[in-house]
Design a protein around this motif. Structure first.
Motif, short mmCIF file in Angstrom:
data_model
loop_
_atom_site.label_atom_id
_atom_site.label_comp_id
_atom_site.label_asym_id
_atom_site.label_seq_id
_atom_site.Cartn_x
_atom_site.Cartn_y
_atom_site.Cartn_z
N PRO A 94 0.82 -1.22 0.00
CA PRO A 94 0.00 0.00 0.00
C PRO A 94 0.85 1.27 0.00
O PRO A 94 0.50 2.25 -0.65
CB PRO A 94 -0.83 -0.12 1.28
N GLY A 95 1.97 1.26 0.70
CA GLY A 95 2.85 2.43 0.71
C GLY A 95 3.42 2.73 -0.66
O GLY A 95 3.53 3.90 -1.06
N GLN A 96 3.76 1.69 -1.41
CA GLN A 96 4.27 1.89 -2.77
C GLN A 96 3.17 2.42 -3.68
O GLN A 96 3.42 3.27 -4.55
CB GLN A 96 4.84 0.59 -3.32
N VAL A 97 1.95 1.93 -3.50
CA VAL A 97 0.81 2.43 -4.29
C VAL A 97 0.63 3.92 -4.01
O VAL A 97 0.42 4.72 -4.93
CB VAL A 97 -0.47 1.62 -3.99
N GLU A 98 0.72 4.31 -2.75
CA GLU A 98 0.60 5.73 -2.38
C GLU A 98 1.72 6.55 -3.03
O GLU A 98 1.50 7.68 -3.48
CB GLU A 98 0.65 5.90 -0.86
N VAL B 171 -6.21 12.35 -13.07
CA VAL B 171 -5.39 11.91 -11.94
C VAL B 171 -6.27 11.13 -10.97
O VAL B 171 -5.90 10.04 -10.51
CB VAL B 171 -4.68 13.10 -11.25
N GLU B 172 -7.42 11.65 -10.64
CA GLU B 172 -8.31 10.99 -9.68
C GLU B 172 -8.84 9.66 -10.24
O GLU B 172 -8.86 8.65 -9.53
CB GLU B 172 -9.48 11.90 -9.30
N GLN B 173 -9.25 9.65 -11.49
CA GLN B 173 -9.87 8.45 -12.07
C GLN B 173 -8.87 7.33 -12.37
O GLN B 173 -9.21 6.16 -12.25
CB GLN B 173 -10.60 8.81 -13.37
N PHE B 174 -7.65 7.70 -12.79
CA PHE B 174 -6.72 6.69 -13.32
C PHE B 174 -5.40 6.59 -12.58
O PHE B 174 -4.65 5.65 -12.79
CB PHE B 174 -6.44 6.98 -14.80
N GLN B 175 -5.07 7.57 -11.72
CA GLN B 175 -3.75 7.60 -11.11
C GLN B 175 -3.79 7.74 -9.60
O GLN B 175 -2.74 7.79 -8.97
CB GLN B 175 -2.93 8.77 -11.69
N SER B 176 -4.97 7.81 -9.02
CA SER B 176 -5.07 7.90 -7.56
C SER B 176 -4.67 6.55 -6.95
O SER B 176 -4.62 5.53 -7.64
CB SER B 176 -6.50 8.25 -7.15
N ALA B 177 -4.42 6.53 -5.66
CA ALA B 177 -4.05 5.28 -4.99
C ALA B 177 -5.15 4.23 -5.16
O ALA B 177 -4.85 3.06 -5.44
CB ALA B 177 -3.76 5.54 -3.51
N SER B 178 -6.40 4.64 -5.04
CA SER B 178 -7.49 3.65 -5.19
C SER B 178 -7.56 3.12 -6.63
O SER B 178 -7.81 1.93 -6.84
CB SER B 178 -8.83 4.24 -4.76
N VAL C 75 -4.97 2.92 -8.83
CA VAL C 75 -3.81 2.06 -9.04
C VAL C 75 -4.02 0.72 -8.34
O VAL C 75 -3.76 -0.35 -8.92
CB VAL C 75 -2.51 2.76 -8.58
N ASP C 76 -4.52 0.77 -7.12
CA ASP C 76 -4.78 -0.46 -6.38
C ASP C 76 -5.78 -1.35 -7.12
O ASP C 76 -5.59 -2.56 -7.25
CB ASP C 76 -5.28 -0.13 -4.97
N ARG C 77 -6.85 -0.75 -7.62
CA ARG C 77 -7.86 -1.49 -8.39
C ARG C 77 -7.24 -2.11 -9.64
O ARG C 77 -7.49 -3.28 -9.97
CB ARG C 77 -9.03 -0.59 -8.77
N GLN C 78 -6.41 -1.34 -10.34
CA GLN C 78 -5.77 -1.86 -11.55
C GLN C 78 -4.89 -3.07 -11.24
O GLN C 78 -4.90 -4.05 -11.99
CB GLN C 78 -4.95 -0.75 -12.22
N ILE C 79 -4.17 -3.01 -10.13
CA ILE C 79 -3.30 -4.13 -9.74
C ILE C 79 -4.14 -5.33 -9.30
O ILE C 79 -3.90 -6.46 -9.73
CB ILE C 79 -2.33 -3.70 -8.63
N MET C 80 -5.11 -5.10 -8.44
CA MET C 80 -5.87 -6.19 -7.83
C MET C 80 -6.91 -6.82 -8.76
O MET C 80 -7.17 -8.01 -8.67
CB MET C 80 -6.56 -5.70 -6.55
#
Length: 171
Positions: free
Chosen positions: A13-17, A44-51, A53-58
Motif C-alpha cells: 500500500p505504501g508503494q501504491v501511495e 489523476v483521480e480516475q486513473f492515477q489515484s491510490a485507489s 492504481v490499487d484497483r488496476q493491480i488487484m
C-alpha cells in the motif's frame, strides 16, 4: 542502466501511495498546456489515484514498478496484457530525472516481459499534443498505428495516437 537506478515492483500500500503521489506531481507539471486543469485533475483521480492504481493491480491485471535513481523516486510505469500484446498504460518520469534514459530502461524491461510471455509487441496510447513524449517513443522504435478518441467520462475524451513497438522473439 547505472547501479544507482532501481526498478522496484509495486506490491505494498505504501508503494501504491508513492505511485499516486508521483502521478499527481508529474501529471500537473507535464500536461499543463496540453489538457485543461480540470481534465488533469479528473484523470489523476480516475486513473492515477491510490485507489485507481490499487484497483488496476488487484482487479485488472496491471503490474506497476517504481523507478528510483540515486535513492529518489524518479518515476513509475504500469503495464498489462492487452491490445494483442503488452499494453504500456503508464510511463512517467519526474522532470529532474528526464534525459537519463530511464524511459529507455523501462521499455527494455517491457521488451523482456514480452519475450518471456510471448507477446509480439508493446502498445501504448499518447496524447496527440504530447510532442515530447511522441518524439521519445519514435526514437525508441514505436510507430503510430492509428488514431483513437476515447470517452473517459466526466465530459472528457482522450484524443490519442496508438503506437506500437514490435518485439521479435529471441533466438
Amino acid at each position: 542502466m547505472k547501479d544507482t537506478e532501481v526498478f522496484e515492483p509495486v506490491v505494498s500500500p505504501g508503494q501504491v501511495e508513492t505511485v499516486a503521489a508521483l502521478a499527481a506531481e508529474i501529471w500537473r507539471e507535464h500536461y499543463e498546456g496540453i489538457l485543461s486543469p480540470d481534465q488533469i485533475e479528473y484523470m489523476v483521480e480516475q486513473f492515477q489515484s491510490a485507489s485507481a492504481v490499487d484497483r488496476q493491480i488487484m482487479e485488472e491485471g496491471y503490474r506497476y514498478w517504481l523507478i528510483k535513481a540515486d535513492g529518489q523516486e524518479a518515476g513509475y510505469y504500469g503495464a498489462c496484457p492487452g491490445e494483442g500484446g503488452l499494453f504500456l498504460s503508464k510511463l512517467y518520469i519526474r522532470r529532474v530525472f528526464r534525459g537519463r534514459r530511464l524511459a529507455s530502461a523501462a521499455i527494455e524491461r517491457c521488451r523482456e516481459w514480452c519475450r518471456r510471455e510471448g507477446y509480439p509487441h508493446i502498445c501504448l496510447t499518447v496524447n496527440k499534443e504530447n510532442r515530447d513524449s511522441i518524439a521519445v517513443y519514435r526514437h525508441l522504435g514505436f510507430e503510430k498505428v492509428r488514431d483513437q478518441v476515447a470517452d473517459i467520462g466526466g465530459g472528457y475524451v482522450m484524443d490519442d495516437y496508438v503506437m506500437q513497438l514490435p518485439v521479435p522473439p529471441e533466438g
